[in-house]
Scaffold this motif. Structure first.
Motif, PDB file in Angstrom:
ATOM      1  N   HIS A  42      30.711  40.130  -6.901  1.00 30.58           N
ATOM      2  CA  HIS A  42      30.932  41.581  -7.400  1.00 30.58           C
ATOM      3  C   HIS A  42      32.215  42.105  -7.841  1.00 30.58           C
ATOM      4  CE1 HIS A  42      26.729  42.785  -7.720  1.00 30.58           C
ATOM      5  NE2 HIS A  42      26.354  42.744  -6.622  1.00 30.58           N
ATOM      6  N   PHE A  43      32.688  41.339  -7.453  1.00 27.23           N
ATOM      7  CA  PHE A  43      34.576  41.272  -7.239  1.00 27.23           C
ATOM      8  C   PHE A  43      35.621  40.909  -7.673  1.00 27.23           C
ATOM      9  CE2 PHE A  43      32.141  46.096  -5.983  1.00 27.23           C
ATOM     10  CZ  PHE A  43      32.567  47.137  -6.738  1.00 27.23           C
ATOM     11  N   ARG A  44      35.255  39.367  -6.671  1.00 27.80           N
ATOM     12  CA  ARG A  44      35.553  38.427  -6.645  1.00 27.80           C
ATOM     13  C   ARG A  44      36.906  38.978  -5.510  1.00 27.80           C
ATOM     14  NH1 ARG A  44      37.854  36.395 -12.164  1.00 27.80           N
ATOM     15  NH2 ARG A  44      36.351  36.020 -13.431  1.00 27.80           N
ATOM     16  N   SER A  45      37.556  40.172  -5.158  1.00 30.02           N
ATOM     17  CA  SER A  45      38.045  40.013  -3.452  1.00 30.02           C
ATOM     18  C   SER A  45      38.290  41.734  -3.156  1.00 30.02           C
ATOM     19  CB  SER A  45      39.414  39.890  -3.610  1.00 30.02           C
ATOM     20  OG  SER A  45      40.201  40.751  -4.952  1.00 30.02           O
ATOM     21  N   THR A  46      38.511  41.391  -2.051  1.00 26.24           N
ATOM     22  CA  THR A  46      38.369  42.991  -0.942  1.00 26.24           C
ATOM     23  C   THR A  46      39.577  43.885  -2.007  1.00 26.24           C
ATOM     24  OG1 THR A  46      38.090  41.897   1.171  1.00 26.24           O
ATOM     25  CG2 THR A  46      38.562  43.949   0.555  1.00 26.24           C
ATOM     26  N   LYS A  47      40.464  43.480  -2.275  1.00 21.75           N
ATOM     27  CA  LYS A  47      41.710  44.582  -3.236  1.00 21.75           C
ATOM     28  C   LYS A  47      41.111  44.820  -3.879  1.00 21.75           C
ATOM     29  CE  LYS A  47      45.982  42.922  -2.964  1.00 21.75           C
ATOM     30  NZ  LYS A  47      47.722  42.368  -3.306  1.00 21.75           N
ATOM     31  N   ALA A  48      40.535  43.974  -5.374  1.00 22.64           N
ATOM     32  CA  ALA A  48      39.836  44.533  -6.068  1.00 22.64           C
ATOM     33  C   ALA A  48      39.340  45.808  -6.749  1.00 22.64           C
ATOM     34  CB  ALA A  48      39.187  42.536  -7.383  1.00 22.64           C
ATOM     35  N   LEU A  49      37.915  44.955  -4.855  1.00 19.56           N
ATOM     36  CA  LEU A  49      37.186  46.537  -4.829  1.00 19.56           C
ATOM     37  C   LEU A  49      37.660  47.489  -4.324  1.00 19.56           C
ATOM     38  CD1 LEU A  49      34.487  47.396  -3.772  1.00 19.56           C
ATOM     39  CD2 LEU A  49      34.251  45.776  -1.205  1.00 19.56           C
ATOM     40  N   LEU A  50      38.748  47.475  -3.611  1.00 23.19           N
ATOM     41  CA  LEU A  50      39.678  48.914  -2.966  1.00 23.19           C
ATOM     42  C   LEU A  50      40.142  49.535  -4.341  1.00 23.19           C
ATOM     43  CD1 LEU A  50      41.188  47.278  -0.019  1.00 23.19           C
ATOM     44  CD2 LEU A  50      39.666  49.110   0.176  1.00 23.19           C
ATOM     45  N   ASN A  51      40.480  48.608  -5.255  1.00 19.91           N
ATOM     46  CA  ASN A  51      41.375  49.491  -6.426  1.00 19.91           C
ATOM     47  C   ASN A  51      40.108  50.045  -7.411  1.00 19.91           C
ATOM     48  OD1 ASN A  51      43.692  48.493  -5.502  1.00 19.91           O
ATOM     49  ND2 ASN A  51      44.081  46.503  -7.040  1.00 19.91           N
ATOM     50  N   ALA A  52      39.293  49.257  -7.203  1.00 18.58           N
ATOM     51  CA  ALA A  52      37.732  50.125  -8.140  1.00 18.58           C
ATOM     52  C   ALA A  52      37.904  51.278  -7.457  1.00 18.58           C
ATOM     53  CB  ALA A  52      37.101  49.442  -8.712  1.00 18.58           C
ATOM     54  N   ALA A  53      37.417  51.502  -6.302  1.00 16.01           N
ATOM     55  CA  ALA A  53      36.693  52.595  -5.486  1.00 16.01           C
ATOM     56  C   ALA A  53      37.915  53.120  -5.356  1.00 16.01           C
ATOM     57  CB  ALA A  53      36.667  52.138  -3.688  1.00 16.01           C
ATOM     58  N   LEU A  54      39.065  53.120  -5.088  1.00 13.65           N
ATOM     59  CA  LEU A  54      40.534  54.378  -5.339  1.00 13.65           C
ATOM     60  C   LEU A  54      40.735  54.893  -6.668  1.00 13.65           C
ATOM     61  CD1 LEU A  54      43.095  55.167  -4.121  1.00 13.65           C
ATOM     62  CD2 LEU A  54      44.075  53.317  -5.021  1.00 13.65           C
ATOM     63  N   VAL A  55      40.091  53.727  -7.731  1.00 14.02           N
ATOM     64  CA  VAL A  55      40.106  54.661  -9.176  1.00 14.02           C
ATOM     65  C   VAL A  55      39.276  56.214  -9.587  1.00 14.02           C
ATOM     66  CG1 VAL A  55      39.667  54.347 -11.513  1.00 14.02           C
ATOM     67  CG2 VAL A  55      41.053  52.707 -10.455  1.00 14.02           C
ATOM     68  N   GLU A  56      37.851  55.532  -9.110  1.00 14.62           N
ATOM     69  CA  GLU A  56      36.605  56.228  -8.681  1.00 14.62           C
ATOM     70  C   GLU A  56      36.894  57.663  -7.318  1.00 14.62           C
ATOM     71  OE1 GLU A  56      33.177  55.048  -7.817  1.00 14.62           O
ATOM     72  OE2 GLU A  56      32.260  53.524  -9.619  1.00 14.62           O
TER      73      GLU A  56
END
Length: 208
Positions: A42-56
């Protein structure tokens, strides 16, 4: 919820509990009840997921500030009384959202190692300042963008500076009433706004 939404919810919980640097892919998978493979899918990487979660999470923080400012002041309240009531509600939000503020300062400290976040923060700063000007003072940047940006920058500095004091030492952090008293002291003897863009007679080499 689907796996993507579960991952975002789990990542936000981990951010609040462990911080940005302390959160691992396994932490998120456990918190979300999903697999490690789903992060990559879904996000390709853990960092990308964390960044998306941070934006939310930051969007939720913005809604919290909007909610605090939307509450009506007592009928007949003076501008200073409304100012104090607003900051009382904002300080309450610091207490509820302490982990989110802590994450922001954590990320600022790591900004040199996270260039993608630096770019995200920098681009978000402008919108945040204009948004704060609209929220606090109902200023429309379409009417006077320079004024809205200056006012928004002031409130951004006040929000961040006050949050720092509440994070470090909440027992001695200033209250909303303290802010009002400080405002009284700072503005005492000042009859009106300055005009920084107009040179003074001395600076211009002329007499009054």
């Amino acid at each position: 919820m689907g796996n993507r939404e579960d991952l975002l919810a789990g990542a936000k919980r981990c951010l609040m509990e462990k911080g940005y640097a302390g959160t691992t892919a396994r932490d998120i998978a456990a918190a979300s009840g999903t697999s490690l493979a789903s992060i990559g899918y879904h996000f390709r990487s853990t960092k990308a997921l964390l960044n998306a979660a941070l934006v939310e999470a930051m969007e939720e923080w913005g809604k919290e500030i909007e909610h605090a400012l939307a509450a009506e002041a007592p009928p007949g309240a003076t501008p200073l009384q409304r100012f104090e009531a607003t900051w009382e509600r904002i300080i309450e939000s610091y207490i509820r959202l302490r982990p989110l503020w802590a994450i922001q300062f954590e990320l600022i400290a790591q900004m040199d190692r996270l260039p993608e976040l630096r770019e995200s923060f920098a681009s978000a700063n402008r919108e945040a300042r204009l948004g704060l000007a609209a929220l606090f003072e109902n200023l429309d940047p379409a009417v006077d963008e320079k004024k809205a940006m200056a006012v928004g920058t002031f409130y951004q500095a006040l929000l961040g500076g006050l949050a720092t004091q509440w994070l470090v030492d909440p027992e001695s952090a200033p209250s909303a009433h303290d802010l009002v008293q400080a405002l009284h002291t700072i503005t005492a003897g000042r009859s009106g706004p300055t005009q920084p863009d107009t040179p003074s007679p001395t600076a211009a080499g002329t007499s009054p």
